[in-house]
Design a protein around this motif. Structure first.
Motif, PDB file in Angstrom:
ATOM      1  N   ARG A 261      11.159  13.013  -8.331  1.00 56.65           N
ATOM      2  CA  ARG A 261      10.389  13.717  -7.314  1.00 56.65           C
ATOM      3  C   ARG A 261      10.706  13.256  -5.894  1.00 56.65           C
ATOM      4  O   ARG A 261      10.694  14.059  -4.965  1.00 56.65           O
ATOM      5  N   HIS A 262      11.002  11.962  -5.723  1.00 56.25           N
ATOM      6  CA  HIS A 262      11.224  11.481  -4.356  1.00 56.25           C
ATOM      7  C   HIS A 262      12.538  11.987  -3.755  1.00 56.25           C
ATOM      8  O   HIS A 262      12.762  11.868  -2.564  1.00 56.25           O
TER       9      HIS A 262
ATOM     10  N   GLY B 256      -5.639  -0.807   2.647  1.00 61.85           N
ATOM     11  CA  GLY B 256      -4.302  -1.004   3.196  1.00 61.85           C
ATOM     12  C   GLY B 256      -4.280  -1.151   4.706  1.00 61.85           C
ATOM     13  O   GLY B 256      -3.214  -1.136   5.304  1.00 61.85           O
TER      14      GLY B 256
ATOM     15  N   PHE C 265       0.806  -1.212   0.000  1.00 61.33           N
ATOM     16  CA  PHE C 265       0.000   0.000   0.000  1.00 61.33           C
ATOM     17  C   PHE C 265       0.837   1.259   0.000  1.00 61.33           C
ATOM     18  O   PHE C 265       1.064   1.862   1.037  1.00 61.33           O
ATOM     19  N   MET C 266       1.292   1.643  -1.175  1.00 62.95           N
ATOM     20  CA  MET C 266       2.060   2.878  -1.371  1.00 62.95           C
ATOM     21  C   MET C 266       3.226   2.966  -0.398  1.00 62.95           C
ATOM     22  O   MET C 266       3.494   4.017   0.178  1.00 62.95           O
ATOM     23  N   ASP C 267       3.907   1.864  -0.206  1.00 62.69           N
ATOM     24  CA  ASP C 267       4.935   1.820   0.810  1.00 62.69           C
ATOM     25  C   ASP C 267       6.055   0.917   0.313  1.00 62.69           C
ATOM     26  O   ASP C 267       5.872  -0.292   0.158  1.00 62.69           O
TER      27      ASP C 267
ATOM     28  N   ARG D 263      10.814   4.787  -7.280  1.00 64.26           N
ATOM     29  CA  ARG D 263      11.835   4.343  -6.316  1.00 64.26           C
ATOM     30  C   ARG D 263      12.068   2.844  -6.417  1.00 64.26           C
ATOM     31  O   ARG D 263      13.203   2.379  -6.343  1.00 64.26           O
TER      32      ARG D 263
ATOM     33  N   SER E 152       5.809   8.102  -7.158  1.00 63.84           N
ATOM     34  CA  SER E 152       7.123   8.131  -6.516  1.00 63.84           C
ATOM     35  C   SER E 152       7.536   6.758  -6.002  1.00 63.84           C
ATOM     36  O   SER E 152       8.703   6.395  -6.079  1.00 63.84           O
TER      37      SER E 152
ATOM     38  N   TYR F  31       1.901   9.581  -4.882  1.00 66.33           N
ATOM     39  CA  TYR F  31       2.589   8.585  -4.032  1.00 66.33           C
ATOM     40  C   TYR F  31       2.888   7.341  -4.830  1.00 66.33           C
ATOM     41  O   TYR F  31       3.960   6.752  -4.741  1.00 66.33           O
TER      42      TYR F  31
ATOM     43  N   THR G   9       0.127  -0.100  -5.433  1.00 66.69           N
ATOM     44  CA  THR G   9      -1.174   0.574  -5.312  1.00 66.69           C
ATOM     45  C   THR G   9      -1.205   1.844  -6.151  1.00 66.69           C
ATOM     46  O   THR G   9      -0.314   2.677  -6.069  1.00 66.69           O
TER      47      THR G   9
ATOM     48  N   ARG H 126      -4.955   0.855   6.917  1.00 67.04           N
ATOM     49  CA  ARG H 126      -4.448   2.028   7.645  1.00 67.04           C
ATOM     50  C   ARG H 126      -5.625   2.701   8.355  1.00 67.04           C
ATOM     51  O   ARG H 126      -5.446   3.364   9.345  1.00 67.04           O
TER      52      ARG H 126
ATOM     53  N   GLN I  76       7.062  -1.961   2.629  1.00 68.94           N
ATOM     54  CA  GLN I  76       6.118  -3.073   2.623  1.00 68.94           C
ATOM     55  C   GLN I  76       6.325  -3.919   1.356  1.00 68.94           C
ATOM     56  O   GLN I  76       6.244  -5.146   1.407  1.00 68.94           O
TER      57      GLN I  76
END
Lengths: 398, 474
Positions: free
Chosen positions: B90-91, B401, A251-253, A296, A292, A289, A279, B403, A256
């Protein structure tokens, strides 16, 4: 040259306009020895006259060197589908991944495989479905097999993602044996490989995937998705035992994603059977997100992080969660263009970040993105840039 | 790898007197902000004014110059800054100076329609997450072949709108004619080419205007021209490597832009360390495709080029549905990669809620909050809005997720004090969090949990058809 003269020249340089009567006397004096200099200075009459004096007149040709760098890692190639000879029943197989540089850095290497487009199919009519999407499938909503056929034959999808939404415990809670019927019918209706999606419930999905993996043994399908709260050991074992591929959804991590990748491979999933899905947020709803995290992941993989060396999946379908895609607002313009463009843009962001496999919904958006993927993945261009009259844009009449 | 500016590097070139003139309490705090790109080094007044810091100033300008130069088009307060980029990705660091978007106008139309289009471009706005998304420049194209007309149109534009101009003509005569009228407004001169560069260079120098160098598809010439310009002291440069979109040429356009940006940032090639411009408007030169196809293509080509490093875009289409995805993507990509746009979790009052008002719950993604709040206001009902910590993600993503969980909603309700305060305890959770409703009812005894619509725009209808009845019976 005397200091006075230098000062005078400086003064002249600073003048933006030169009125001759102001300099008559000096000019006459100067005329004898310095006329060429003064004339030149006067002719330019610009603040930068001094700079202009030492102006380089000729263009010195330089060479632009493509900024190539070396990568220590590469992305495994994942094969989706298996022919009869390979132990499956598919008429066609698809390969994704295999990158050795960031996405579409042609100056380093052209992409090995073209990113692929799956159109979504649901095993029961889902509510809500955005108007423009619904109208594309209204004749097949009740029948996943017909729906899949239309997606492939009419809309040109590379494959379909069959989402078994009916298995969701909060909806119909269809048992695996029941859900399997839709899978069988779709596999018979089309000869391309498919992606099988669950309901998002980790316990139920595991049961469903276990059953279906065995039932479709050898077909080398894609199961989507394993999540961090699933029994990863169990899912990795059953997927690899029957020779399928698995999407790991993080999830955008990025951490993870690493954890999922590590646990699944440790449990026996071969590296070339893993696809990562970080995600996809809709354009305007967190897509940056996704962008990026995908960038990455891909760069880390190329730089040698083995846990992140996997093709990426992007659910551009999520674009339809954005109200800008579907809501009727007159000043936003017609929904039948706005919606597909929203989905297209969402997918393009993923494409440029490195996604290899897209789950999409609207036929027009899928067609545009597939066309772009084809163009971007060509090993060599047919078009010669010098033959296009680019500069005419300035004077075109539109 | 990119050279990211470090606070200590900046600190080294500051006066280190902690004078506080910049508004920061210490030079170190100021240095950190400069390194982050939040403030400009020019805010350190002593450094620029006091002669004793002359050598430091020289170093400061060197140290803080981004690998892609920042170029200003227009004059204050309507100027636009393009470029100023320090990173590829961007990151690595927040992108600064959002891609400027220009819309074209032609010089051979009458004053009235010209003014009308220009004013429409200037006043176009789309509000999102509390920001007004806007267009930034007007690109005047030389279509007439008549320098006087070109100058006249430039004059009309500068007298009627405040947006900075791009003067688009390869004719030095037409350019000079226009510059004599609007040269003091710092328009972007488009463009110097292999054929006209000497004359255009003179104009840029004479009128002190930024200038675009255009060398479509030929990077050797582009680089050579830029080097030549630099050697004459002209550095307010924008590079136009050509935008090709016909057939498969788009792949090469992306390739070229990517090479230029990486050469500037990762190979520190100063001769290409300038803002890049792309012209999605070229889709209108293609004889193929109908109007809608062209508009779609122009929109996604613009999004592609913005993602792949275009700092300035020239567009022709001016329909909201064409511009919206682009403006929203620009808003998205130019945010701080470390912090999701979020609001503080807690209770928010809408209208004047009492002890018999309903409670809505949602996540703390800023966009979610603004939309839900607006929709409850549209329903004309006094209510509480409990914002649970979804870690800045949308409801859908955060529920998927794990969260945003039933526990988090329950915790938010319990810590809100509403449990004690309310006589009627009715909670509406988002439709996209429907799967949490069962668990939530168990966690919140005495509460009635309703599942609201999947999209908050349906809240007014939900209030009329469902909520009001439920509140009566509660």
């Amino acid at each position: 040259m005397s200091k006075e003269l230098l000062d005078l020249l400086k003064l002249l340089d600073q003048a933006s306009e030169l009125e001759l009567h102001d300099v008559t006397i000096e000019a006459e004096e100067l005329a004898i020895e310095f006329l060429p200099v003064v004339m030149q200075t006067m002719a330019v009459t610009a603040p930068e006259a001094a700079a202009a004096l030492k102006k380089v007149i000729e263009l010195k040709m330089e060479k632009f060197e493509p900024p190539v760098i070396k990568y220590s890692g590469s992305i495994p190639e994942v094969q989706i589908g298996a022919t009869r000879a390979e132990g499956g029943t598919r008429g066609k197989v698809i390969k994704i991944g295999g990158e050795t540089c960031p996405p579409f850095y042609r100056f380093e290497s052209p992409p090995k495989n073209r990113p692929i487009i799956a159109l979504d199919v649901f095993d029961q009519p889902i509510v809500p479905l955005a108007g423009p999407v619904k109208s594309a499938y209204k004749d097949v909503l009740e029948d996943p097999a017909e729906w899949a056929k239309k997606a492939i034959q009419v809309y040109g999808a590379d494959l379909v993602s069959l989402h078994l939404v009916s298995t969701d415990p909060t909806l119909k809670d269809t048992p695996p044996q029941e859900a399997a019927k839709a899978v069988e019918r779709v596999l018979q209706a089309v000869d391309i490989p498919i992606i099988i999606g669950g309901s998002g419930n980790p316990q139920k999905d595991l049961q469903v995937f276990q059953y279906l993996a065995e039932m479709t043994a050898g077909e080398r399908l894609v199961f989507a998705s394993a999540t961090i709260d699933m029994d990863l050991d169990a899912i990795a074992k059953v997927i690899s035992k029957y020779g399928h591929n698995l999407v790991a959804l993080a999830f955008m991590d990025i951490n993870q994603a690493k954890e999922l990748s590590r646990k699944l491979t440790e449990a026996g999933l071969p590296k070339d059977h893993l696809i990562l899905d970080p995600t996809t947020g809709a354009l305007g709803y967190g897509i940056e997100y996704s962008f990026s995290v995908m960038e990455r992941i891909r760069l880390s993989g190329l730089m040698g992080d083995e846990t992140l060396q996997a093709p990426l999946s992007c659910a551009a379908t999520n674009a339809w969660a954005a109200r800008e895609a579907w809501m009727k607002v007159d000043e936003w313009g017609p929904r039948e263009y706005r919606g597909p463009l929203w989905e297209t843009t969402t997918a393009i962001v993923g494409l440029l970040a490195g996604a290899d496999m897209f789950m999409m919904m609207h036929p027009l958006a899928a067609k545009i993105v597939k066309g772009l993927a084809e163009i971007l993945s060509k090993p060599k261009l047919d078009t010669k840039l010098e033959e296009i009259d680019y500069s005419d844009w300035v004077s075109m009449r539109v | 790898m990119p050279k990211i500016l470090r606070p200590l590097e900046v600190y080294g070139v500051l006066p280190q007197t902690n004078c506080g003139e910049c508004g920061e309490s210490t030079c170190m705090a100021f240095a950190a902000k400069v390194a982050d790109g939040v403030v400009e080094i020019t805010q350190c007044r002593p450094l620029f004014k006091d002669p004793k810091y002359k050598s430091k100033l020289q170093k400061a300008l060197e140290v803080t110059r981004p690998p892609v130069k920042a170029v200003t088009i227009g004059t204050p307060p309507y100027q636009v800054i393009v470029g100023g980029k320090r990173v590829m990705y961007r990151h690595e660091l927040t992108y600064h100076n959002p891609t400027a978007i220009a819309i074209d106008v032609m010089d051979d139309v009458d004053a009235d329609p010209l003014i009308k289009r220009a004013k429409a471009i200037e006043s176009y706005t789309f509000e999102r997450i509390g920001q007004q998304l806007r267009l930034n420049l007007i690109a005047l194209r030389y279509v007439s072949g008549n320098p006087e007309k070109f100058a006249k149109a430039a004059d009309v534009l500068s007298k009627n709108v405040s947006l900075p101009l791009i003067l688009c003509s390869y004719s030095p005569d037409a350019m000079e004619e226009a510059l004599t009228v609007v040269g003091d407004k710092r328009p972007l001169i488009y463009a110097a080419t292999r054929n006209n560069w000497k004359e255009m260079l003179d104009l840029a120098s004479k009128y002190k205007c930024p200038i675009a160098i255009s060398s479509p598809g030929d990077l050797n010439t582009l680089k050579s021209l830029a080097s030549t310009f630099i050697s004459t002291g002209i550095e307010d440069i924008v590079l136009d490597p050509g935008t090709f979109v016909r057939g498969d040429s788009l792949a090469e356009t992306i390739n070229i832009f990517t090479m230029l940006r990486r050469a500037a940032i990762e190979k520190e090639d100063k001769s290409v360390g300038f803002p890049l411009m792309a012209v999605p408007a070229v889709v209108w030169m293609d004889p193929e495709g109908d109007e809608v196809e062209k508009k779609m293509k122009e929109s996604y080509v613009a999004s592609i080029m913005m993602t792949r490093y275009a700092d300035l875009l020239v567009m022709h289409s001016f329909d909201p549905w064409v511009l919206m995805p682009l403006l929203v993507w620009r808003q998205n990509i130019y945010t701080d990669p470390r912090v999701p746009p979020s609001v503080k979790p807690g209770v928010y009052e809408i209208g004047k809620p009492t002890d018999v008002s309903p409670v809505f719950a949602t996540g703390n993604f800023a966009l979610t909050y603004f939309l839900v709040r607006g929709d409850i206001e549209n329903a004309k009902i006094d209510a509480y809005l409990v914002v649970a910590d979804s870690e800045g993600l949308s409801v859908e993503s955060s529920v998927a997720g794990r969260r945003l969980t039933a526990d988090k909603f329950a915790e938010a309700i319990k810590s809100s004090g509403l449990n004690q305060k309310l006589k009627k305890k009715v909670l509406v959770i988002p439709g996209r969090a429907a799967r949490l409703s069962g668990e939530l009812e168990e966690l919140l005894s005495g509460w009635k949990v309703l599942v609201g619509p999947r999209d908050s725009s349906a809240i007014p209808e939900f209030v009329e058809k469902v909520l009001k009845k439920e509140m009566e019976s509660a």
